[in-house]
Design an enzyme around this catalytic site. Sequence first.
Site, PDB file in Angstrom:
ATOM      1  N   GLU A 105       0.795  -1.222   0.000  1.00 26.29           N
ATOM      2  CA  GLU A 105       0.000   0.000   0.000  1.00 26.29           C
ATOM      3  C   GLU A 105       0.833   1.281   0.000  1.00 26.29           C
ATOM      4  OE1 GLU A 105      -3.233   0.493  -0.305  1.00 26.29           O
ATOM      5  OE2 GLU A 105      -3.814  -1.623  -0.350  1.00 26.29           O
ATOM      6  N   SER A 150     -58.952 -20.768  29.906  1.00 25.95           N
ATOM      7  CA  SER A 150     -59.211 -20.659  31.344  1.00 25.95           C
ATOM      8  C   SER A 150     -58.140 -19.889  32.097  1.00 25.95           C
ATOM      9  CB  SER A 150     -59.352 -22.059  31.954  1.00 25.95           C
ATOM     10  OG  SER A 150     -60.525 -22.687  31.469  1.00 25.95           O
TER      11      SER A 150
END
Length: 784
Positions: free
Chosen positions: A123, A494
Site C-alpha cells: 500500500e 381458562s
Amino acid sequence: MAATPTRPVEPRRLGRTHRLDERDEPPRRRTPPPVRQRKLAGKLTLAALLILAIVTGSLAGLTLVYSVDLPQINDLERYRPSTTTDLYDQKGRIIGSFALERRIVVNYDDFAPVLRQAVISIEDKNFESHWGINVFRVIGAVWHDLRSHGRMQGASTLTMQLARNLFLSSERTAARKLQEAYLAVQIERALTKQQIFTLYGNQIYLGSGMYGFEAGSEFYFSKRARDLTLTEAALLAGLPKGPSAYSPILNPEKALRRRNLVISEMESDGAITHVQAEKARTAPLGLRVARPEMSVAPWFQEEVRRELERRFGAEQVHEAGLRVETTLDLDLQRTANRAVLDGLATYERRHGWTGKLQNVLSDGSSIAAFSHPDWAVNTGPGDYVHAVVTSVLPLEIRARIGRDETLLLPEDWNWTGERYADALVKPGDVIYVHLTDAIEGSARRATLEQDTGAEGALMAIDNTTGDVLAMVGGRDYALSQFNRAMQAERQTGSSFKPYVYTTAVENGAKPDDVIVDAPVSFGGYTPHDYENNYKGAMSLTYAFAESRNIPALKLAARVGIHKVIDMAHRFGVTSNIPAYLPVALGAAEITLEEQVASYSVFPNDGIRVKPRLIRKVENADGITLWEDSPQVDQVIDQRTARTMMTLLRAVTRIGTGAAAKELNHPVGGKTGTTSDFTDAWFLGFSPSVSCGVWVGYDSRQSLGEKETGAKAALPIWMTFMKAAIAGKDDEQFLADEDGDRLKAAATHEAEPAHPSKPPIPATAPAASKTVSLNAQRPAAVAVH
C-alpha cells in the site's frame, strides 16, 4: 596611361581564430540594446510574476475552499471508531452484540510485524519516510483525472487512506484527492507513524462486514492479528484495495493472485527471502472462516435493540460501543430454550409421523446447492436443526447440515413406527433432526424429529424486580423472527379466570363459598364444560382448581362482565376486550408478556412490577447513560391477593396443574385451553419467579384432541421451573412467611419472660386469615 599598381589580396582564412585586420574595416562602437528588447524582457518578467501569483493564489484558494469544511485534526484526540455494543446478562456474561461495523479495536503491538510489513509493501512503500503524501503520485493522478474526466487513479498513501476513511466520502474526484492530501499532511504533523498505522489498522474495511485487521483476522482465520502467519497476513493486506473483488470467500482465485502479489512486493522490498516467498506463494488460502455462534436469546436480544433505539437512536446503539447490562439469566435462558424445543418435539411425536417434507430436487434445486437458514450459525450437540438428505439405505440416513455430515440409524427413527429408512425419506428431503454428542466416523449422530409448524413461547420474570430472566419467542428464530412472547395476542382460555375470581373476591366471595356446577343458560348462550358433564355443588376453590366453566360464568354474571374487564386492565392487560360473557372463559386475546406480569401480582401481595429488559447502559468510557429502576403499582390489596393465592395453589395441588406437585416446592398457577385446542397455556409462579408458557400454531389450527394446557404447556413450564427454583429450598410465599412469624411470636408469648428482661410483645402485620384447603366444604349460601 600607366596602370596604378595594386596590392595582391591574400585569401582570408576561415575558422574560430580568424580575425579581420584592423586595416580592413574600421573599429565598431558598442551600442546599448534597443528599447524594444528592454520592453520585451520587462513584459516577460511581469508575466512570470503574474503567473506565479495566480498559481499561488489558486493554491491558497483551493486550500481554503477544500479545507473550510474539513474537520480539525485535534478531533482525532477524541476520535473513537465505530465499535460493537455488547449485551451482558445479569452475571456479567456476554449474550450478544449490535454493530453496523464489526470491529475489535487493538493497539499497535497487537498487529503482527509481518502484517505491518505486508501492508506497507503493497500500500505505501515510503510510509516511514514521507510526510503524508507522495507528491509525484498525487500530481500524476490529478492530471490523469483532469484529462480523462474519469475515475481518480490510485495515489493514496496510508495516511491519505486514513484521512478518507475517517473524514471523507468515497467519491473519487480531484477535489476529494486534494482534501485527502491536505488532511494527510495535518495528520502526519499531529500523530506518530505508529499512531497512524494503529488508526488505519483498526479502521480499514476488509469485506464480509469486518472492519480492522483484528476483526478480519478472527473472521477469516479464527485467530488474533498478532498470531498471523506470512500467507495470512499477505491475504489480509491485499483486501483494502478491493474487499469484495478480492474476497477469499466470493472470489478465491482473485484473492490468491492478490495475496501472491503482496508476497512478491514483500520479497522485492527485502522484507522476506526468496525461499520464504516461493514457499508462501504455493500455499493455499488456508481460510478458517468463523461462523457466528447461535444467539442464546435472539428474541430477547431483538427486544433489547428496539428499546435501546427508542431511547438512544440507531446510530448510537450500533456505533457507540455501549455496554448494556440486561436482566437475562444466561443459565435460565438455556434451560428455557431446551424446555420449549423438547416440549414441542414431545408434542410432535405424540401425533405420529406425517411425512410431509420439502424436497429440494422436486423444487428444481440440487442437494449440493441447497442451503437452509439454520446453517448460518454454528450448531452442536443438543441443537434442533434442519438437514437435507444426501443418501438413503434401508437402515441408514445420511444428511448434510452446511458442510457437516449427519448420520441416522434405525434407533433414531423408531418412534415413527417405520422400520426402514427408505419408507420415511428420500434424497433431497429436508428433515428436522436433534443433534447428539455421538460421532460415528466423520458424521455426527442425530435423531429424527418432526416440524409441522407448531410453535411455543416462554417468558419468565423475577417477582421482586420485574427482571425478564428468560424469553423464547418461537421454535426457530432463523425461520421466524416474530416474537410470540411479546407480540402475539392469543385467546387465553381458562387462564383468564383469575381476573374473574379476583373481581369476585374483591366483591366479597370467599374460597369456601359454594357454587353449583349445573346446566344454565344466559339468554341465548348455553355454556358447557370441557368434559361435557356437571359436578353439582362445590367450593370456589375446587371450581377454580378444576377449571369448571359454569361457576366462572356465574361469578362473572354476578359481578358484571364490565368489572371483570376493568380488573384485567388494572392488571396491565392492554388489549381491547369485548364486553360479552364468554370473555370470562378466555375469549379475550392477550400477550404472554401481559399474562406473566399479571400472574406475578399474586405472589407479590397485590403489587405489579413492570417487566424490564435492561438494568443499566454505559458508554465506552464507563459512564452511566441510563439506569432503569423497577416500576411498581398496587393492583389489588393484600387480602385479595392472598385469597387468590389459595385458589391458585390449589390448582397445582388438587387441580388441572397437579402434575406440578412433583416439584416439591411452593408453586401456584393456572392452565388454559381454548376451543378446538388451538391454544394451550400454563401460567404459574414460585415465591421468586413467575413463568408462562404458550403452545399453538400461527395458523390457529388445532393442536389435536385433548392437547390441553396441562398436557402441552405444563411439562415445558415444569422443566424450566426445576432450574428456576434450584437452590431455593427454603423460600416461601409471603403469606407463609407471615404465618411462621405469627407462630413464632405466639410461642414466644407462651414462654415465661427472662428474669432480667421484660417480655417482648408479639407483633405481626395485619393480614386476613388464610383459608384452609380442607376438602370438607363448610355450609355457605350458594352462588347461582
